[in-house]
Design an enzyme around this catalytic site. Structure first.
Site, short mmCIF file in Angstrom:
data_model
loop_
_atom_site.label_atom_id
_atom_site.label_comp_id
_atom_site.label_asym_id
_atom_site.label_seq_id
_atom_site.Cartn_x
_atom_site.Cartn_y
_atom_site.Cartn_z
CG ASP B 320 49.97 12.36 11.06
OD1 ASP B 320 49.77 10.95 10.53
OD2 ASP B 320 50.50 13.12 10.16
CD GLU B 321 50.80 8.00 12.10
OE1 GLU B 321 50.29 6.93 12.66
OE2 GLU B 321 51.39 8.14 11.25
#
Lengths: 681, 681
Positions: B320-321
């Site tokens: 993620d991210e």
């Protein structure tokens, strides 16, 4: 009686109206525990602010650095202020630690633990001969850190400090009930906070051999219920303790209290083999056989292994409570006694101890044992731990033996912190000569574990042990019990920051017993009770290792803060009638007795759905009556009104009846309420 | 207004008058959580008595035996009754466990977790296909064990049970703030109690690489602040969890959230090297370089090692991210993208994931990642963990990907248990086809750790996670929020028996803040507050890993029991005016608002000596005013009296003003009091 309770009472159950006292802006609040050898306070102090820097001006030892970083983290949490995560070398900084050396490679009783501290409004200078001294100094700085205005200051003070006794210990019995490693670690933190320096690890007893041996693996495989410390874990604890200036003295109990050994290696027995690990408590009949060389070979190999885990100069070999009936019956042993001119069991045990001492000496260790090891056949290098009474300590010293006192420091006796506090390893009235007094190395608090487990142990150890920590550190004439209690409270809160459960376990226990989180009434009710001493509980309940420890007696704590507050208030009311102090005391006492009394109906309503509360039914009824007596007594004393003719006799009779065993608890006000009633005309 | 408080109020701060309800002798008290697929209660049940015997009639697996003994110990503690310490083989005993097999050698989502239970007044028959099913059954027996008369019974019932979803997880972030092993173990116990079965261990993030690698030792030596899990410790947790029917899925986050990797092995970077381990929170710019074979060789060796510690069929690779600005700037990477026809960062990350997938496949592991890994380039064997919203879960399922939902289960959002409870991985109104619905494996509760540490984490996880555990286990139509809360309370108490601090940490925090153990007023005061959600706190306080977490906001807990009680009472009063229920509600609300309001002066008096309380000064003033509004609102509603002309507008304005950030806390009654005021004419 209608129950109109003042607002402040509504908000808390017990002696509420005294909120935390406010202090004059510049008056230092002395909460140091243990009391330093010398301290002078000045006004103000150093503001704890984010720009604060810390330097190590001499020793940069890794141990000192790590300890300083831990100290800073605790200061951060206490003050809510971000502080540096790095420390530099140098001589100028807000906090300067000038430590001469790291100290002994292996800490022993000779370690220099002194330090001096100068705190002004601009800085802190801590000076110590060794890292351990510096650790003590950091604990003092932590305690000097107090709220002031909208932040915290380290109170300005000049401190010169060093301990009265070099041996200041806490023994925890991990055999009768096993204690997990993380619990022991936080108790090590707590010990360091009050400058204790010896953790006496009772690892072996009839109920389980708790330290892993790779040489004799069956000791834990068969001699424990699966709960023991691996060697790695034990080393971890030794390291954790060393980092905090605490020695770890292992106790490998022999030749008695050895059922666990004998379950694993029955060939070591003196005639009687145990059926299995003992789950009953009390003194067992089994013992290692002191007449066979194989026994000493076993012990030699085991202790050689133990000493690779525990580097402390001392090793405790137990030696207490060994009736060993086999030694009076087994023909082979009787033969041995005759051949070696050993007239009785005591002589045979002394022989055993001399053989073990030889093993220890080869391993470069000194022997420590319970007072039963005291015997002229043993050299003056052994240390006696006196548990049967102060007399054996003095007797040992008079014969030239070093000693450590434990007898008055048995936590399971459920004495108050004040009573424990006043017991002195070398009391002012001692008959010992100066040289003999030097043989008294200090004292050890003992937490035997028959009637507790990991959920309840900490409330039995703390905060009372902090009072004894002061006894071991501070000067002989520091004996003001009320002042000790005043400082015990903030110390108790400090200990909670390490994760100790001594203040939270009661509520958790009550929630479990009540089956609800709404325990307000039960909490008030519990403020009237504490557990009875070990011997009484043993008689009433006869616990074994199998006994569940989740009843009301296990939830309530010994010598709760309210107990001393009741004593203070009772003293003020009965001793200084007519003064404002007496008037405040009257209000406090009335509120207390009203509150605990008022809790009873709610608790009785709970009882129907709380089987673990049902044994308290009789105590609940007594509490109703006794709390009313309390309120009445205060009334008669303040109204200067004589009580009705039979009131006093009747009240005293009820108080006397309350002494009878019931639910393994007693009233915290048993004595103070009796005093109160006695004072009524 | 004079403060005459009824006695029951005096004994506890909040909504006191309702003591634990009494139940008719034979009416079963259904506190089962999660609710079984099918349960019918009968009258009475099996008395828990010392003579009780336990037999295993089919499988004798060591895992089953050990679990049964642990279950018996917990039953002992709950009932205060000594129970057997041994279990036999056979088919006749009080409690018969008929378990077909030990189940999968390595537990995965396919494990048969069903069980059936027959409890009568004479015995218990638990039948299960596997040990894991039996473990679930034992948890149900424990919850069926209730007070009756002067002891406990296991309530007579017939239960058929199996989970709705096979994947029922809790993720704890141990990187942003490290959590000690013993804490994780007791949280595993708590998970088992509510039939969760996946512990998602978030071991790696910018703030620290927390799992020891012997192949790449610098990952923890340089990539952590010294706090990490050794391989031995990790194996210990895996074993502890397996014994309790819980899978451990490790998350080794890549290619983003990898500052810790890059501190240790900077050669892996995409252009930007981190200065050090990140202590700030938020999304970092660094990322592993997905273009070099060396990166995949590194990952391959690391994951090969990881899989020797974690046997679970799944390994979570994060994902993620990852804004990875370097991937848009670094010429080498731009070149690579061009050469491989990867049009943007998302495509490059998908390429990265396919390479990692190949590694995992060789290691016989399935890939699990956050929803950013969803990309048509990846095969349908990967599992998506949706955190950005339910939409990605459905999108994935529609494309044929299995998924686990987390988006509505973020604990740091400080939502109520009720709100979390109603979020469903497959809601009734779903647009997914039946086949697509089967791809939704379940859900995971996520505890991100930026704003908590070991002292506060448990009150953020429990008991709300138990509500989500029911969502994952029980039928889709089990959605009665009030009934869930009714059962959440006893469940919360059960969790405390494992040593969880979720119920005791608030008082410990308040004691530390107040500097006294007499926190009655402060405890009442705290009943008015809860922490604000993650985003709000991030804006107001901007915590970093260095921020001390010992303030008022850290002491108070999200969705305390009183919050729902206020909601119930407000609903009763405003919805069913004139009924006895409304009358009781009026009393409860009045008592609550009076008590919290009454606590303010005492708290204000404390503030002078409690710097960590000073940020609450404004909230304290607001509380005085809002609590008065509460009392007035109830009065107007029950007296059927119209309020003065401007009262309502003025009150609503004050409530609106109270929404403004202050001390990072909010009022638990923000919504319910607004409703109350709105209801006034």
């Amino acid at each position: 009686m209608p129950l109109f309770l003042p607002r402040c009472l509504a908000a808390s159950a017990v002696l509420l109206c005294a909120v935390a006292p406010t202090f004059a802006q510049n008056a230092p609040r002395d909460v140091l525990m243990p009391k330093p050898a010398s301290v002078q306070f000045a006004a103000d102090g150093l503001r704890v602010q984010p720009g604060l820097t810390v330097v190590l001006s001499r020793s940069q030892s890794p141990r000192l650095q790590a300890a300083t970083l831990r100290f800073l983290k605790r200061m951060e949490d206490k003050t809510g202020t971000e502080l540096p995560r790095s420390i530099s070398t140098g001589s100028s900084g807000t906090i300067v630690l000038e430590v001469a050396s790291d100290g002994e490679a292996v800490q022993g009783p000779e370690e220099n633990e002194s330090y001096s501290l100068e705190v002004t409004t601009t800085g802190v200078h801590l000076k110590a001969a060794t890292t351990v001294g510096a650790l003590h100094g950091m604990e003092t700085i932590y305690q000097l850190t107090q709220p002031a205005g909208n932040g915290y200051v380290i109170q300005a003070a000049t401190v010169q400090d060093s301990p009265r006794f070099p041996w200041r210990g806490l023994m925890i019995d991990c055999s009768r009930h096993f204690e997990p490693l993380d619990l022991l670690k936080r108790n090590i933190d707590a010990m360091a906070a009050v400058k204790l320096n010896v953790f006496h690890w009772h690892l072996v007893d009839d109920q389980g051999f708790r330290i892993e041996s790779k040489v004799f693996p069956k000791l834990t495989q068969l001699g424990s219920d699966g709960k023991f410390y691996t060697q790695a874990e034990a080393r971890e604890l030794v390291e954790y303790a060393r980092a905090r200036g605490i020695r770890v003295v292992p106790e490998i109990e022999m030749p008695g209290h050895s059922a666990a050994w004998l379950v694993a290696y029955p060939e070591l027995n003196s005639g009687t083999k145990p059926d299995g690990i003992r789950q009953e408590f009390g003194i067992s009949d089994t013992a290692l056989d002191p007449t066979r060389d194989e026994t000493y070979q076993f012990i030699g190999r085991l202790l050689a292994e133990i000493t690779t885990i525990f580097p402390d100069p001392y090793l405790h070999i137990g030696g207490d409570e060994t009736p060993a009936p086999d030694w009076k019956k087994n023909p082979r042993i009787l033969e041995f006694k005759k051949a070696h001119n050993l007239k009785d069991n005591e002589a045979l045990q002394a022989y055993f101890n001399t053989r073990v001492l030889a093993i220890l000496t080869k391993l470069n260790r000194k022997m420590l044992g319970w007072d039963e090891i005291l015997n002229p056949d043993l050299p003056k290098s052994i240390v006696i731990q006196s548990w049967r009474g102060e007399a054996s300590l003095s007797a040992g010293a008079q014969q030239g033996y070093q000693g450590v006192l434990s007898a008055p420091y048995y936590l399971d006796a459920m004495k108050t912190a004040g009573v424990h506090y006043l017991a002195d390893p070398v009391p002012a009235e001692t008959k010992l000569t100066t040289d003999q007094q030097k043989l008294i190395l200090g004292g050890e608090v003992c937490m035997w574990a028959e009637q507790l487990n990991e959920r309840t142990v900490e409330s039995r150890v703390w905060p009372r042990t902090a009072a004894m920590a002061e006894r071991f550190w501070s000067a002989q004439n520091v004996r003001d019990v009320d002042d000790m209690y005043r400082r015990l409270l903030p110390t108790s809160l400090e200990l909670e920051t390490f994760g100790l459960r001594h203040l939270s376990s009661e509520d958790a226990g009550l929630r479990s017993i009540a089956g609800t989180e709404r325990i307000g009434a039960l909490r008030s009710f519990a403020q009237a009770f504490e557990p009875v001493p070990f011997g009484n509980r043993y008689q009433e309940q006869h616990t074994s290792q199998l006994t569940p420890l989740t009843n009301f007696v296990d939830a309530v704590v010994p010598d709760p803060p309210v107990k001393h507050r009741l004593e203070l208030a009772t003293r003020a009311l009965t001793g200084s009638a007519g003064t404002p102090a007496a008037s405040t005391a009257a209000t406090e006492l009335t509120e207390y007795y009203q509150t605990v009394g008022a809790s009873v109906p709610d608790v009785q309503a709970m009882i129907a759905n709380a089987p673990r509360l049902q044994p308290m039914a009789q105590r609940a009824q007594q509490l109703t009556a006794l709390s009313q007596i309390g309120v009445q007594a205060v009334h008669y004393l303040t109204a200067h009104q004589p009580a009705p003719p039979s009131w006093k006799a009747d009240s005293l009779a009820q108080l006397e009846a309350a002494k009878k065993p019931s639910a393994i608890v007693r009233f915290v006000f048993q004595d103070s309420l009796t005093q109160l009633v006695q004072a009524v005309q």
